[in-house]
Design a protein around this motif. Sequence first.
Motif, short mmCIF file in Angstrom:
data_model
loop_
_atom_site.label_atom_id
_atom_site.label_comp_id
_atom_site.label_asym_id
_atom_site.label_seq_id
_atom_site.Cartn_x
_atom_site.Cartn_y
_atom_site.Cartn_z
N LEU A 72 0.82 -1.21 0.00
CA LEU A 72 0.00 0.00 0.00
C LEU A 72 0.86 1.26 0.00
CD1 LEU A 72 -2.62 -1.09 2.70
CD2 LEU A 72 -2.82 -1.28 0.21
N HIS A 73 1.92 1.26 0.78
CA HIS A 73 2.80 2.42 0.88
C HIS A 73 4.23 1.94 1.13
CE1 HIS A 73 -0.73 5.01 1.35
NE2 HIS A 73 -1.14 4.21 2.31
N ILE A 74 5.18 2.76 0.71
CA ILE A 74 6.58 2.56 1.07
C ILE A 74 7.09 3.88 1.63
CG2 ILE A 74 8.91 2.14 0.20
CD1 ILE A 74 7.73 0.14 -1.75
N TYR A 75 7.62 3.84 2.85
CA TYR A 75 8.04 5.05 3.55
C TYR A 75 9.53 5.04 3.84
CZ TYR A 75 3.06 5.84 4.42
OH TYR A 75 1.70 6.06 4.27
N GLY A 76 10.16 6.21 3.65
CA GLY A 76 11.57 6.40 3.94
C GLY A 76 11.76 7.43 5.05
N PRO A 77 13.00 7.88 5.25
CA PRO A 77 13.29 8.83 6.33
C PRO A 77 12.40 10.07 6.28
CG PRO A 77 15.32 7.97 5.41
CD PRO A 77 14.22 7.47 4.51
N GLY A 78 11.87 10.43 7.45
CA GLY A 78 11.01 11.61 7.57
C GLY A 78 9.53 11.30 7.46
N ASN A 79 9.18 10.09 7.01
CA ASN A 79 7.77 9.71 6.89
C ASN A 79 7.26 9.12 8.20
OD1 ASN A 79 8.42 8.65 3.55
ND2 ASN A 79 7.23 10.44 4.13
N SER A 80 6.00 9.38 8.49
CA SER A 80 5.35 8.79 9.66
C SER A 80 4.29 7.81 9.18
CB SER A 80 4.73 9.87 10.54
OG SER A 80 3.83 10.68 9.79
N PHE A 81 3.96 6.83 10.03
CA PHE A 81 2.93 5.86 9.66
C PHE A 81 2.30 5.28 10.93
CE2 PHE A 81 6.91 3.57 9.97
CZ PHE A 81 6.60 2.38 10.60
N GLY A 82 1.07 4.79 10.76
CA GLY A 82 0.35 4.19 11.88
C GLY A 82 -0.52 5.17 12.64
N GLU A 83 -0.60 6.43 12.18
CA GLU A 83 -1.35 7.43 12.94
C GLU A 83 -2.85 7.17 12.96
OE1 GLU A 83 1.54 9.98 10.38
OE2 GLU A 83 0.50 8.06 10.24
N VAL A 84 -3.41 6.74 11.83
CA VAL A 84 -4.86 6.61 11.74
C VAL A 84 -5.40 5.65 12.79
CG1 VAL A 84 -6.78 5.90 10.27
CG2 VAL A 84 -4.90 7.23 9.30
N ALA A 85 -4.77 4.48 12.91
CA ALA A 85 -5.22 3.50 13.90
C ALA A 85 -5.10 4.06 15.31
CB ALA A 85 -4.41 2.21 13.77
N LYS A 90 -8.43 2.37 17.10
CA LYS A 90 -8.71 1.04 16.53
C LYS A 90 -7.41 0.27 16.29
CE LYS A 90 -13.02 2.52 14.34
NZ LYS A 90 -13.80 2.63 13.09
N ARG A 91 -7.55 -0.90 15.72
CA ARG A 91 -6.39 -1.75 15.46
C ARG A 91 -5.77 -1.39 14.11
NH1 ARG A 91 -6.35 -5.93 19.13
NH2 ARG A 91 -8.25 -6.08 20.39
N PHE A 92 -4.50 -1.78 13.93
CA PHE A 92 -3.83 -1.49 12.67
C PHE A 92 -4.53 -2.23 11.53
CE2 PHE A 92 -0.13 -0.83 15.60
CZ PHE A 92 0.08 0.51 15.29
N PRO A 93 -4.86 -1.51 10.44
CA PRO A 93 -5.61 -2.13 9.34
C PRO A 93 -4.71 -2.85 8.32
CG PRO A 93 -5.34 0.20 8.91
CD PRO A 93 -4.72 -0.05 10.27
N ALA A 94 -3.40 -2.83 8.52
CA ALA A 94 -2.48 -3.47 7.58
C ALA A 94 -1.22 -3.89 8.34
CB ALA A 94 -2.13 -2.49 6.45
N ASN A 95 -0.32 -4.53 7.61
CA ASN A 95 0.95 -4.97 8.18
C ASN A 95 2.05 -3.96 7.86
OD1 ASN A 95 0.04 -7.95 8.71
ND2 ASN A 95 -0.43 -7.57 6.56
N ALA A 96 3.11 -3.96 8.68
CA ALA A 96 4.28 -3.12 8.41
C ALA A 96 5.54 -3.92 8.69
CB ALA A 96 4.25 -1.86 9.30
N SER A 97 6.51 -3.83 7.77
CA SER A 97 7.80 -4.47 7.99
C SER A 97 8.88 -3.66 7.30
CB SER A 97 7.80 -5.92 7.49
OG SER A 97 7.63 -5.96 6.09
N THR A 98 10.13 -3.93 7.65
CA THR A 98 11.24 -3.15 7.11
C THR A 98 11.74 -3.73 5.80
OG1 THR A 98 12.77 -4.47 8.46
CG2 THR A 98 12.02 -2.38 9.38
N LEU A 99 12.03 -2.84 4.85
CA LEU A 99 12.67 -3.24 3.59
C LEU A 99 14.19 -3.13 3.71
CD1 LEU A 99 10.31 -1.51 1.01
CD2 LEU A 99 10.52 -3.96 1.44
N LEU A 100 14.64 -2.28 4.63
CA LEU A 100 16.06 -2.08 4.89
C LEU A 100 16.27 -2.06 6.40
CD1 LEU A 100 16.75 0.93 2.46
CD2 LEU A 100 17.25 -1.49 2.00
N LYS A 101 17.51 -2.18 6.83
CA LYS A 101 17.81 -1.98 8.25
C LYS A 101 17.33 -0.58 8.62
CE LYS A 101 21.60 -2.19 11.58
NZ LYS A 101 23.05 -2.44 11.77
#
Length: 229
Positions: A72-85, A90-101
């Motif tokens: 759904l999204h790819i985020y790099g430095p300076g981006n925030s995520f998870g705010e809506v939940a 409510k609970r997180f509506p999707a999964n999140a994992s790292t593409l890089l260290k």
Amino acid sequence: MDNILKILRSIPLFQGLSESQLGQIRDIARDKLYDKGKEIFAEGEEGDGFYVVASGQVKIYKLSLEGKEQILHIYGPGNSFGEVAVFSGKRFPANASTLLKSHLLFFPRTAFVSLISGNPSLCLNLLADLSMRLRQFTVQIENLTLKEVPGRLASYLLYLSDAEGQGDRLSLGISKGQLASLLGTIPETLSRILSRMTSADLIEVKGKEITIRDRDGLQELAETGKLGG
């Protein structure tokens, strides 16, 4: 700490805040370090806080019942995520994992809500940021449901060029497999479309680097979804 404050200043959510306010935000942040390919949270988990990428790269994705991944999204430095939940309680509506260290800053929900309750500037920034996210998500849903893959790809390249300020020389920053998932297609189809767009002299491709050669033609493709040849 100075480096973290510099990162916080660059985030739209925190722009325009005083040094004192940024210091308060830094004080409630927890540093989270992840290796490449590690889960941050899973769909359905309680939204007990949100994250900011200090370094690295994160993907937000859904899994179908068959296990197919849709990024759904790819985020790099300076981006925030998870705010809506977090702010909907409510609970997180999707999964999140790292593409890089990655080095992430985690903001616990209770501490952050307490902080913004007396900070109108931060509340307004939060509303503006979430409104922008809603607009981006609406455009993405429109692209995935109403446009063919060539139109989706053209729209994404124009987004990188305009919204992310990359100009005509674009760096994907992700693998072509991940880009295919983001666009709701498969790598083989993406490769064929990239070749056709190159043959049509719309773009030039060198690995993860793409140069826009015909912006008007790319815009027309984004709007019509029709690619000759």
